[in-house]
Design a protein around this motif. Sequence first.
Motif, mmCIF file in Angstrom:
data_model
loop_
_atom_site.group_PDB
_atom_site.id
_atom_site.type_symbol
_atom_site.label_atom_id
_atom_site.label_comp_id
_atom_site.label_asym_id
_atom_site.label_seq_id
_atom_site.Cartn_x
_atom_site.Cartn_y
_atom_site.Cartn_z
ATOM 1 N N PHE A 1 -2.688 3.399 1.386
ATOM 2 C CA PHE A 1 -3.372 4.031 2.410
ATOM 3 C C PHE A 1 -4.525 3.132 3.030
ATOM 4 N N SER A 2 -5.034 2.218 2.401
ATOM 5 C CA SER A 2 -5.974 1.405 3.051
ATOM 6 C C SER A 2 -5.260 0.420 4.098
ATOM 7 N N SER B 1 -4.072 2.367 7.038
ATOM 8 C CA SER B 1 -5.189 2.792 7.818
ATOM 9 C C SER B 1 -5.744 1.317 8.689
ATOM 10 N N LEU C 1 -3.076 0.923 11.672
ATOM 11 C CA LEU C 1 -3.495 1.937 12.640
ATOM 12 C C LEU C 1 -4.744 1.433 13.314
ATOM 13 N N ALA C 2 -5.807 1.074 12.824
ATOM 14 C CA ALA C 2 -6.718 0.894 13.407
ATOM 15 C C ALA C 2 -6.807 -0.361 14.413
#
Length: 132
Positions: free
Chosen positions: A18-19, A22, A25-26
């Motif tokens: 998940f990290s 994320s 995506l950022a």
Amino acid sequence: MTKTEQKPKLSMAEWVTFSIASLILAIIVSLVGYTWLNEKNQPPILSVTKKQTIREIDGQFYVPFEVVNTGGDTAESVQIMAELLINGKVTETGEQQIDFLSSGESEGGAFVFSKNPRQGQLNLRVGSYKLP
């Protein structure tokens, strides 16, 4: 859901995945935003300059030039025109076409004349271009 039922806890592998997702995506969102904010929204700005070195080979005079696009958009089919004036009369003309010139790009070429350009006035200019 009753009080005795609990949500399953995420494992360490799920948190790491998940990290990383994320973070990716950022980064993508940041790069798109940076490109959008710093984009030059202006048409092509084309300039042509004559190089100082004129070469003579077998009675032909080669005049090198460089065309630069300092604008924001890309230009296609850039037409460069040259006129050689001797004693106030146009004695020779030339045309070059550059297929593609993106923002910040430069391209070179040469015009070939049968008369010496040093004996007259040589005018170079951008004649036309089209947007892609």
